[in-house]
Enzyme design. Structure first.
Site, mmCIF file in Angstrom:
data_model
loop_
_atom_site.group_PDB
_atom_site.id
_atom_site.type_symbol
_atom_site.label_atom_id
_atom_site.label_comp_id
_atom_site.label_asym_id
_atom_site.label_seq_id
_atom_site.Cartn_x
_atom_site.Cartn_y
_atom_site.Cartn_z
ATOM 1 N N ARG A 82 0.735 -1.192 -0.253
ATOM 2 C CA ARG A 82 -0.104 0.043 -0.231
ATOM 3 C C ARG A 82 0.805 1.216 -0.079
ATOM 4 N NH1 ARG A 82 -5.187 1.598 3.358
ATOM 5 N NH2 ARG A 82 -5.606 3.648 2.923
ATOM 6 N N ARG A 91 -6.099 1.655 -3.837
ATOM 7 C CA ARG A 91 -5.082 0.906 -2.958
ATOM 8 C C ARG A 91 -5.322 -0.261 -3.110
ATOM 9 N NH1 ARG A 91 -9.097 2.813 1.212
ATOM 10 N NH2 ARG A 91 -8.462 5.129 0.274
ATOM 11 N N ASP A 94 -6.696 -2.193 2.022
ATOM 12 C CA ASP A 94 -7.521 -1.436 2.994
ATOM 13 C C ASP A 94 -8.019 -2.212 4.272
ATOM 14 O OD1 ASP A 94 -8.301 1.119 4.170
ATOM 15 O OD2 ASP A 94 -10.261 0.991 3.283
ATOM 16 N N ASP A 96 -9.893 -2.015 7.700
ATOM 17 C CA ASP A 96 -10.545 -1.337 8.739
ATOM 18 C C ASP A 96 -11.322 -1.965 10.149
ATOM 19 O OD1 ASP A 96 -10.343 1.109 7.104
ATOM 20 O OD2 ASP A 96 -12.015 0.979 6.292
#
Ligand code: ROI
Length: 161
Positions: A82, A91, A94, A96
């Protein structure tokens, strides 16, 4: 151990493979075990002009503290190439933290439940594959109500290879 849900997304460099290697890296985190991975879903980027995203959710059980888990997720993102060139840019990966047990976290680096959960069908529908049907977030909202308010529009569930 606390149950954690991680939202995963990729729109560069073979997204499905990025998500599968991310799950393997998550499974190898210390004091952590992988409890499940959802199907993969494709959808258009919320920002125009980017490739389509592939998204999924993983469930983990962990003894790591929230910020230690966040550091570990950022290390996995970085190890999968990344590059943080622009905020909201395309990207390779990711990761989260969506939910962290029953915790409400409001720190500069980390807000849990994730602040855009309710707007994102590509998070809610994979989460619903893994979470108990009567899941309530730490702030009291029920997953069932969030799903009702966020239609399954523009999402394409991929058949697993
Ligand atoms: N759009 C989709 N469909 N999936 C994502 O994971 C995603 N992530 C982002 C932005 C650029 C907001 N759009 C997205 O960061």
């Amino acid at each position: 151990m606390e149950r954690i849900y991680i939202g995963m997304g990729s729109n560069l460099c073979a997204p499905a493979e990025q998500l599968h290697s991310a799950v393997q890296a998550l499974a190898q985190l210390p004091r952590t075990s992988l409890a499940g991975m959802s199907s993969l879903y494709q959808s258009d980027s919320l920002l125009p002009g980017q490739p389509r995203y592939t998204n999924a959710v993983a469930a983990l059980d962990t003894d790591l503290a929230p910020l230690a888990l966040l550091d570990a997720l950022q290390a996995i993102e970085n190890s999968q190439g990344r590059e943080r060139l622009e905020r909201w840019g395309p990207r390779t990966l990711d990761l989260d933290i969506l939910l962290f047990g029953d915790r409400l976290i409001d720190e500069p680096r980390l807000k849990v439940p994730h602040y855009q959960l309710q707007e994102r069908a590509f998070v809610l529908y994979p989460l619903a594959e893994l979470a108990p049907a009567d899941l309530h977030l730490a702030d009291g909202r029920s997953l069932r109500d969030l799903l009702k308010a966020c239609p399954f529009v523009g999402l394409e569930r991929l058949l697993q290879p």
